[in-house]
Design a protein around this motif. Structure first.
Motif, PDB file in Angstrom:
ATOM      1  N   GLY A 135      13.862   6.198 -14.927  1.00  0.00           N
ATOM      2  CA  GLY A 135      14.515   7.478 -15.197  1.00  0.00           C
ATOM      3  C   GLY A 135      13.812   8.638 -14.513  1.00  0.00           C
ATOM      4  O   GLY A 135      14.391   9.722 -14.393  1.00  0.00           O
ATOM      5  N   THR A 136      12.591   8.425 -14.064  1.00  0.00           N
ATOM      6  CA  THR A 136      11.815   9.543 -13.513  1.00  0.00           C
ATOM      7  C   THR A 136      12.437  10.096 -12.232  1.00  0.00           C
ATOM      8  O   THR A 136      12.541  11.316 -12.059  1.00  0.00           O
ATOM      9  N   THR A 137      12.856   9.198 -11.328  1.00  0.00           N
ATOM     10  CA  THR A 137      13.407   9.684 -10.058  1.00  0.00           C
ATOM     11  C   THR A 137      14.652  10.539 -10.319  1.00  0.00           C
ATOM     12  O   THR A 137      14.801  11.632  -9.779  1.00  0.00           O
ATOM     13  N   ARG A 138      15.509  10.041 -11.228  1.00  0.00           N
ATOM     14  CA  ARG A 138      16.762  10.765 -11.472  1.00  0.00           C
ATOM     15  C   ARG A 138      16.538  12.010 -12.334  1.00  0.00           C
ATOM     16  O   ARG A 138      17.075  13.076 -12.059  1.00  0.00           O
ATOM     17  N   CYS A 160      15.585   8.688  -3.194  1.00  0.00           N
ATOM     18  CA  CYS A 160      15.642   7.233  -3.386  1.00  0.00           C
ATOM     19  C   CYS A 160      14.359   6.744  -4.058  1.00  0.00           C
ATOM     20  O   CYS A 160      13.263   7.188  -3.719  1.00  0.00           O
ATOM     21  N   SER A 161      14.516   5.843  -5.009  1.00  0.00           N
ATOM     22  CA  SER A 161      13.341   5.163  -5.558  1.00  0.00           C
ATOM     23  C   SER A 161      13.046   3.953  -4.668  1.00  0.00           C
ATOM     24  O   SER A 161      13.957   3.241  -4.249  1.00  0.00           O
ATOM     25  N   ASN A 162      11.776   3.724  -4.385  1.00  0.00           N
ATOM     26  CA  ASN A 162      11.399   2.609  -3.500  1.00  0.00           C
ATOM     27  C   ASN A 162       9.961   2.191  -3.849  1.00  0.00           C
ATOM     28  O   ASN A 162       9.014   2.547  -3.172  1.00  0.00           O
ATOM     29  N   PRO A 163       9.822   1.466  -4.963  1.00  0.00           N
ATOM     30  CA  PRO A 163       8.466   1.114  -5.407  1.00  0.00           C
ATOM     31  C   PRO A 163       7.736   0.246  -4.391  1.00  0.00           C
ATOM     32  O   PRO A 163       8.370  -0.447  -3.588  1.00  0.00           O
ATOM     33  N   GLU A 164       6.414   0.299  -4.450  1.00  0.00           N
ATOM     34  CA  GLU A 164       5.608  -0.528  -3.549  1.00  0.00           C
ATOM     35  C   GLU A 164       4.899  -1.619  -4.348  1.00  0.00           C
ATOM     36  O   GLU A 164       4.719  -1.501  -5.552  1.00  0.00           O
ATOM     37  N   PHE A 165       4.493  -2.672  -3.617  1.00  0.00           N
ATOM     38  CA  PHE A 165       3.850  -3.807  -4.297  1.00  0.00           C
ATOM     39  C   PHE A 165       2.535  -4.174  -3.609  1.00  0.00           C
ATOM     40  O   PHE A 165       2.156  -5.337  -3.540  1.00  0.00           O
ATOM     41  N   LEU A 166       1.868  -3.150  -3.084  1.00  0.00           N
ATOM     42  CA  LEU A 166       0.623  -3.391  -2.327  1.00  0.00           C
ATOM     43  C   LEU A 166      -0.546  -3.674  -3.248  1.00  0.00           C
ATOM     44  O   LEU A 166      -0.698  -3.030  -4.280  1.00  0.00           O
ATOM     45  N   PRO A 214      18.234   3.497  -9.313  1.00  0.00           N
ATOM     46  CA  PRO A 214      16.839   3.973  -9.324  1.00  0.00           C
ATOM     47  C   PRO A 214      16.090   3.501 -10.566  1.00  0.00           C
ATOM     48  O   PRO A 214      14.925   3.100 -10.481  1.00  0.00           O
ATOM     49  N   GLU A 215      16.782   3.477 -11.703  1.00  0.00           N
ATOM     50  CA  GLU A 215      16.120   3.084 -12.955  1.00  0.00           C
ATOM     51  C   GLU A 215      15.690   1.617 -12.884  1.00  0.00           C
ATOM     52  O   GLU A 215      14.597   1.251 -13.320  1.00  0.00           O
ATOM     53  N   THR A 216      16.569   0.781 -12.314  1.00  0.00           N
ATOM     54  CA  THR A 216      16.219  -0.637 -12.213  1.00  0.00           C
ATOM     55  C   THR A 216      15.087  -0.841 -11.220  1.00  0.00           C
ATOM     56  O   THR A 216      14.170  -1.635 -11.458  1.00  0.00           O
ATOM     57  N   ALA A 217      15.126  -0.102 -10.110  1.00  0.00           N
ATOM     58  CA  ALA A 217      14.037  -0.215  -9.120  1.00  0.00           C
ATOM     59  C   ALA A 217      12.714   0.142  -9.780  1.00  0.00           C
ATOM     60  O   ALA A 217      11.702  -0.561  -9.601  1.00  0.00           O
ATOM     61  N   GLU A 218      12.719   1.201 -10.554  1.00  0.00           N
ATOM     62  CA  GLU A 218      11.481   1.631 -11.230  1.00  0.00           C
ATOM     63  C   GLU A 218      11.016   0.562 -12.221  1.00  0.00           C
ATOM     64  O   GLU A 218       9.819   0.286 -12.345  1.00  0.00           O
ATOM     65  N   LEU A 219      11.987  -0.060 -12.880  1.00  0.00           N
ATOM     66  CA  LEU A 219      11.634  -1.095 -13.860  1.00  0.00           C
ATOM     67  C   LEU A 219      11.141  -2.373 -13.171  1.00  0.00           C
ATOM     68  O   LEU A 219      10.291  -3.088 -13.715  1.00  0.00           O
ATOM     69  N   ILE A 220      11.651  -2.661 -11.988  1.00  0.00           N
ATOM     70  CA  ILE A 220      11.189  -3.852 -11.249  1.00  0.00           C
ATOM     71  C   ILE A 220       9.688  -3.746 -10.986  1.00  0.00           C
ATOM     72  O   ILE A 220       8.942  -4.712 -11.124  1.00  0.00           O
ATOM     73  N   LYS A 221       9.255  -2.553 -10.632  1.00  0.00           N
ATOM     74  CA  LYS A 221       7.824  -2.373 -10.367  1.00  0.00           C
ATOM     75  C   LYS A 221       6.990  -2.647 -11.632  1.00  0.00           C
ATOM     76  O   LYS A 221       6.026  -3.416 -11.612  1.00  0.00           O
ATOM     77  N   TYR A 222       7.363  -2.033 -12.730  1.00  0.00           N
ATOM     78  CA  TYR A 222       6.597  -2.253 -13.967  1.00  0.00           C
ATOM     79  C   TYR A 222       6.672  -3.700 -14.429  1.00  0.00           C
ATOM     80  O   TYR A 222       5.686  -4.271 -14.888  1.00  0.00           O
ATOM     81  N   SER A 223       7.867  -4.273 -14.314  1.00  0.00           N
ATOM     82  CA  SER A 223       8.035  -5.653 -14.783  1.00  0.00           C
ATOM     83  C   SER A 223       7.202  -6.603 -13.936  1.00  0.00           C
ATOM     84  O   SER A 223       6.610  -7.552 -14.461  1.00  0.00           O
ATOM     85  N   SER A 224       7.142  -6.341 -12.640  1.00  0.00           N
ATOM     86  CA  SER A 224       6.350  -7.214 -11.759  1.00  0.00           C
ATOM     87  C   SER A 224       4.882  -7.150 -12.149  1.00  0.00           C
ATOM     88  O   SER A 224       4.219  -8.187 -12.317  1.00  0.00           O
ATOM     89  N   ASN A 225       4.353  -5.935 -12.276  1.00  0.00           N
ATOM     90  CA  ASN A 225       2.940  -5.811 -12.634  1.00  0.00           C
ATOM     91  C   ASN A 225       2.661  -6.383 -14.023  1.00  0.00           C
ATOM     92  O   ASN A 225       1.647  -7.057 -14.232  1.00  0.00           O
TER      93      ASN A 225
END
Ligand code: UGA
Length: 452
Positions: A135-138, A160-166, A214-225
């Motif tokens: 929700g942050t990006t929006r 655009c939300s575009n999380p990184e996985f570095l 954007p909300e799902t992209a943001e959640l993908i990052k948290y869910s991955s970590n």
């Protein structure tokens, strides 16, 4: 050099030059003109001379090359954003005291970018790479950008939300070979621009793309970590069980599990727990977010609980080996949270050392890269050595806390000589094969002692 065609090569700005921002900037500068923006004048000064302000594998030569050939410039001035087609926000999102993420840097970066692009006609896309809760990006970045720029997203500028996985320590490699690109555009314009930019950068090596909200992209990052952190806590829990089962070995458990493709072998390395600037804070932020949604986050709370108590487990193993640690000399090898970095944030070595010291142990430490940070964090409560052998000399116990390759060089004979005949090793990272130290008292995370 061939003449640049403005339309073909997007100009990039990257706001926030931590390990994510600067590693991204250094990689992108091999193909595009990149401007790095950071408020830290000293950092900008160093980068401007082609010097990396922190240790990150492979970063230094890239910076040198791209600063020299003019592809990478750095400034404290946000106005460079107005001259860019894509502006990445890669500022930090630390935990606030309550555990929620602190968005102050994201807000102020958005405000400054908005002001910079206010008078511009350039079709800029602002890309949120910082780890932010859904929700942050929006609902945070978009209104600030629209208000401060006086422009409307989707009409000549995009978000655009575009999380990184570095991974820290492998950020260059991960930038060049990402497992996937996740984009959550707010508008069609930003979607097209970001995808075209990545296609230009990766060419035939374009990674799989997950396009979503954007909300799902943001959640993908948290869910991955959170999932990776949960894998680690899971195997650390099994490790504790192995320590009580004579003859068992968590590494074999992990190998046996990992061959099942549904499980996978990565991130099942038992150890003293996960550290770094991401997992602990991100799992905590997801716990808080779940609670706010009214969802019970018990799995994630357990992940954190196992992690918080894993250093105690290391200390208990040390106590078991030495009967008591009071008055004993202990060498801690490794202070960084991971090899190939000087970062000690949330490193499990810190709580292990503090606990040992509070129990009266005399601790000496060595790390190939993280000595300065450790000295700032721990001060004079321990002594510091300039190399592993000096650190081990005359001690009662050696504890391996970071899997630095150079610790592999310590031989049985050398340790026997340095430790005065009585070798005790506590391998909290599982870097050694116990057979290598036939005369030693050897204990490791997740290794059931056959004689117990
Ligand atoms: C992590 C993720 O791996 C990245 O994908 C993500 O982009 C990044 O966080 C981020 O959010 O920015 P990082 O924290 O830099 O990367 O490093 P990791 O290699 O993931 O290690 C984290 C911690 O887990 C370290 O303390 C490491 O020792 C520990 N770990 C890792 C284990 O104890 N066992 C394992 O099997 C793997």
């Amino acid at each position: 050099m061939m003449a640049r065609e403005e339309t073909d090569e997007p100009r990039i700005a990257i706001v926030g030059l931590g390990y994510v921002g600067l590693s991204t900037a250094a990689c992108l500068a091999s193909k595009f003109h990149v401007t790095g923006i950071d408020l830290d004048l000293a950092k900008i000064g160093l980068i401007g001379k082609g010097r990396a302000p922190f240790l990150e594998k492979g970063l230094q030569p890239l910076l040198e090359a791209h600063v020299r050939n003019g592809m990478l410039q750095c400034t404290t001035n946000y106005s460079a954003a107005s001259d860019s087609d894509i502006v990445f926000i890669t500022v930090g999102t630390p935990s606030s005291k309550s555990g929620e993420i602190d968005l102050s840097q994201v807000r102020s970066a958005s405000q400054s970018i908005g002001e910079a692009i206010a008078g511009s006609n350039r079709p800029t896309t602002v890309v949120v790479k910082s780890t932010v809760i859904p929700g942050t990006t929006r609902s945070v970045v978009k209104p600030i950008l629209e208000q401060s720029s006086g422009r409307t997203s989707g009409e000549g500028f995009g978000i655009c939300s575009n999380p990184e996985f570095l991974r820290e320590g492998q950020a260059i490699e991960d930038t060049l070979n990402p497992s996937r690109i996740v984009i959550g555009p707010i508008d069609q314009f930003s979607r097209d621009q970001v995808l075209s930019f990545y296609r230009k950068f990766y060419g035939a090596q374009m990674p799989p793309v997950v396009e979503t909200s954007p909300e799902t992209a943001e959640l993908i990052k948290y869910s991955s970590n959170a999932f990776l952190a949960t894998k680690i806590s899971f195997i650390n829990l099994i490790a504790r069980m192995c320590e009580k089962i004579p003859g068992s070995d968590v590494n074999d458990v992990a190998r046996g599990m990992g061959l099942d493709p549904r499980i996978g072998s990565l991130f099942l390395q038992a150890g003293p727990g996960f550290g770094g600037s991401c997992f602990p804070k991100d799992v905590q932020a997801l716990v808080d977010y779940a609670k706010r949604l009214g969802v019970d986050p018990s799995i994630l709370e357990s992940t954190l609980k196992v992690n918080e108590t894993q250093p105690d487990n290391v200390v208990s193993q040390a106590e078991k080996m030495l009967n008591r640690v009071d008055g004993k000399k202990i060498a801690v090898l490794g202070l960084a949270f991971n090899p190939n970095t000087d970062d000690i944030r949330e490193s499990r070595a810190i709580p292990v050392i503090r606990k040992l010291v509070s129990k009266g142990a005399m601790v000496g430490a060595y790390d190939p890269m993280a000595m300065d940070g450790a000295k700032r964090e721990l001060g004079p409560i321990i002594t510091y050595s300039t190399n592993a052998k000096a650190c081990v000399k005359g001690t009662d116990l050696v504890i391996i806390m970071t899997a630095w390759p150079e610790f592999m060089d310590l031989s049985n004979d050398e340790l026997t000589r340095l430790m005065g005949g009585r070798v005790r090793i506590l391998d909290a990272r599982r870097i050694y094969d116990p057979a290598r130290f036939p005369n030693a008292e050897f204990t490791a995370i997740g290794l059931g002692n056959p004689h117990d």
